[in-house]
Design a protein around this motif. Structure first.
Motif, PDB file in Angstrom:
ATOM      1  N   GLN A 123       0.744  -1.273  -0.013  1.00  0.00           N
ATOM      2  CA  GLN A 123       0.000   0.049  -0.077  1.00  0.00           C
ATOM      3  C   GLN A 123       0.982   1.285   0.087  1.00  0.00           C
ATOM      4  O   GLN A 123       2.015   0.957  -0.084  1.00  0.00           O
ATOM      5  CB  GLN A 123      -0.953   0.088   1.148  1.00  0.00           C
ATOM      6  CG  GLN A 123      -0.558  -0.684   2.669  1.00  0.00           C
ATOM      7  CD  GLN A 123       0.788  -0.170   3.114  1.00  0.00           C
ATOM      8  OE1 GLN A 123       1.240   0.755   2.911  1.00  0.00           O
ATOM      9  NE2 GLN A 123       1.176  -0.858   4.241  1.00  0.00           N
ATOM     10  N   ILE A 124       0.317   2.501   0.061  1.00  0.00           N
ATOM     11  CA  ILE A 124       1.217   3.527  -0.184  1.00  0.00           C
ATOM     12  C   ILE A 124       1.452   4.428   0.954  1.00  0.00           C
ATOM     13  O   ILE A 124       1.716   5.439   1.222  1.00  0.00           O
ATOM     14  CB  ILE A 124       0.507   4.554  -1.166  1.00  0.00           C
ATOM     15  CG1 ILE A 124      -0.682   5.092  -0.696  1.00  0.00           C
ATOM     16  CG2 ILE A 124       0.456   3.918  -2.845  1.00  0.00           C
ATOM     17  CD1 ILE A 124      -1.412   6.207  -1.740  1.00  0.00           C
ATOM     18  N   MET A 125       1.294   3.814   2.414  1.00  0.00           N
ATOM     19  CA  MET A 125       1.260   4.557   3.375  1.00  0.00           C
ATOM     20  C   MET A 125       2.482   4.907   3.723  1.00  0.00           C
ATOM     21  O   MET A 125       2.777   5.778   4.694  1.00  0.00           O
ATOM     22  CB  MET A 125       0.704   3.489   4.562  1.00  0.00           C
ATOM     23  CG  MET A 125      -0.600   3.078   4.540  1.00  0.00           C
ATOM     24  SD  MET A 125      -1.895   4.549   4.488  1.00  0.00           S
ATOM     25  CE  MET A 125      -1.642   4.851   6.217  1.00  0.00           C
ATOM     26  N   GLN A 126       3.668   4.332   3.408  1.00  0.00           N
ATOM     27  CA  GLN A 126       5.070   4.929   3.544  1.00  0.00           C
ATOM     28  C   GLN A 126       5.759   5.204   2.032  1.00  0.00           C
ATOM     29  O   GLN A 126       5.480   4.489   1.381  1.00  0.00           O
ATOM     30  CB  GLN A 126       5.876   3.614   4.160  1.00  0.00           C
ATOM     31  CG  GLN A 126       5.450   3.317   5.339  1.00  0.00           C
ATOM     32  CD  GLN A 126       6.625   2.509   6.088  1.00  0.00           C
ATOM     33  OE1 GLN A 126       7.702   2.953   6.562  1.00  0.00           O
ATOM     34  NE2 GLN A 126       6.201   1.180   6.214  1.00  0.00           N
ATOM     35  N   LEU A 127       6.276   6.465   2.241  1.00  0.00           N
ATOM     36  CA  LEU A 127       6.880   7.010   0.845  1.00  0.00           C
ATOM     37  C   LEU A 127       7.913   6.340   0.444  1.00  0.00           C
ATOM     38  O   LEU A 127       9.067   6.229   1.213  1.00  0.00           O
ATOM     39  CB  LEU A 127       7.208   8.335   1.350  1.00  0.00           C
ATOM     40  CG  LEU A 127       7.572   9.155  -0.182  1.00  0.00           C
ATOM     41  CD1 LEU A 127       6.466   9.419  -1.013  1.00  0.00           C
ATOM     42  CD2 LEU A 127       7.914  10.704   0.355  1.00  0.00           C
TER      43      LEU A 127
END
Length: 383
Positions: free
Chosen positions: A359-363
């Motif tokens: 998922q995109i929760m951490q860059l």
């Protein structure tokens, strides 16, 4: 963009000098914290002056995110997405829609401002927060419950500004397979009539006869017809309770893609890409060991802090390393720009629609820069 693998004795300054790139770009693009230490074997993305990426393959890019995502990470990532799947809405046995615990309106508005389509993700979570196949059975085998849920989905999408729905149901009972496919088709018809899209997530099958609760309830061919698009969940071979291995080994991913394209038109398929890794303690003991989920940037920092050399598996096409801390040996598998480049090549070589990130929760900035250098990213029509 060029990928450089760090050697013994390299520093950010020596690499910048050798390739004629700025120190600041290397640090920023690869999220290297002060004092800018490097690990032997880590892969860096370099912006080479005068070189331009191909940007020829038109790709759809989706990212899943929870409503507790930071505004900074969300705003840094949205320019690289076609759609944002917000995780997640649930439902009751009566078909009543259950919204996320945190209001997601800010995500919808941010997405629309970046010409990114906000997508409502529907999941059958029980009270324990786990996938519940009883909920699925009640829904797919009961027309009044389906009618209620579909009506509430359409109302919510209109009220909130969503532009589509993603159905992410797992552990479907084998006897509910065809009823689930029919539910997807029915929901798509209702959604399309109102101008919305419908996608469905698929467990990573490699044959029609593959056994196991993850697989038997998913009819690839039927769901490929029933949905506008599908996401192949090509990750979690390495997982929290399993033995140490790559999360998305390329050889396994290829098996899934090659099966999928015999059942579903490639232009309907998005390749699942993990944005995370795992840190296992050794020895691995089934039923007792539990890996920690880590970010890809975090994995590199663990290697640096423990003076570990990062290796690259030529079969899985994934980075990994071992280190010892407090007398305990660890094994780490994660993603870097090398492993991602291989997955991007799959999208192009098999003619897939694009990809979906869990998922995109951490860059992971280098990922997005490489993606933009490789693809022309589809965007929703302005306004």
């Amino acid at each position: 963009m060029q990928i450089y693998v760090v050697k013994q004795g390299d520093t950010v300054d020596t690499i910048a000098g050798e390739y004629g790139v700025s120190v600041e770009d290397i640090i920023y693009d690869n999220q290297i914290p002060y004092p800018y230490r490097l690990a032997v074997g880590m892969a860096l993305l370099l912006r080479i002056t005068g070189e331009e990426g191909a940007g020829l393959y038109d790709a759809y890019v989706n990212g899943y995110a929870y409503p507790f995502i930071s505004n900074y990470v969300l705003n840094q990532t949205l320019p690289y997405l076609s759609s944002l799947s917000i995780f997640s809405y649930g439902f009751t046995t009566e078909g009543n829609l259950i919204p996320p615990a945190i209001d997601e309106s800010f995500m919808i508005q941010a997405a629309l401002l970046e010409d990114v389509a906000p997508i409502l993700t529907l999941t059958p979570f029980g009270a324990d927060g786990m996938f519940n196949n009883y909920l699925i059975s009640v829904l797919v085998n009961n027309q009044p419950v389906r009618d209620t849920l579909i009506a509430q989905l359409l109302f919510t999408m209109e009220q909130k500004g969503y532009q589509g729905v993603d159905i992410d149901f797992e552990y479907i009972l084998p006897e509910d397979r065809d009823a689930f496919t029919a539910f997807v088709a029915e929901t798509r018809a209702a959604a399309n009539a109102e101008g919305y899209t419908l996608s469905v997530a698929l467990a990573p099958k490699i044959s029609d006869t593959q056994t196991g609760l993850l697989y038997e309830g998913k009819d690839y061919e039927g769901l490929g017809r029933a949905a506008d698009s599908v996401l192949l969940m090509t990750y979690e071979w390495g997982y929290t309770y399993g033995p140490p291995m790559a999360v998305a080994p390329l050889n396994k991913v290829i098996e899934v893609v090659e099966y999928a394209i015999t059942k579903i038109p490639p232009e309907k398929i998005d390749l699942g890409i993990p944005n995370y890794g795992y840190d296992w303690t050794l020895p691995y003991i089934r039923g007792e060991s539990k890996a920690d989920t880590i970010g890809n940037i975090e994995a590199v920092q663990i290697a640096i802090e423990n003076n570990a050399e990062i290796l690259f598996d030529s079969t899985a096409m994934s980075p990994w390393f071992r280190y010892t801390r407090d007398g305990v040996e660890h094994e780490v598998w994660f993603e870097d720009v090398r492993s991602l480049r291989e997955k991007f090549r799959l999208v192009k070589s098999y003619g897939l629609r694009g990809m979906g990130y869990w998922q995109i929760m951490q860059l992971f900035r280098a990922n997005w820069l490489l993606l933009a250098d490789t693809f022309s990213i589809q965007k929703r029509p302005a306004g």
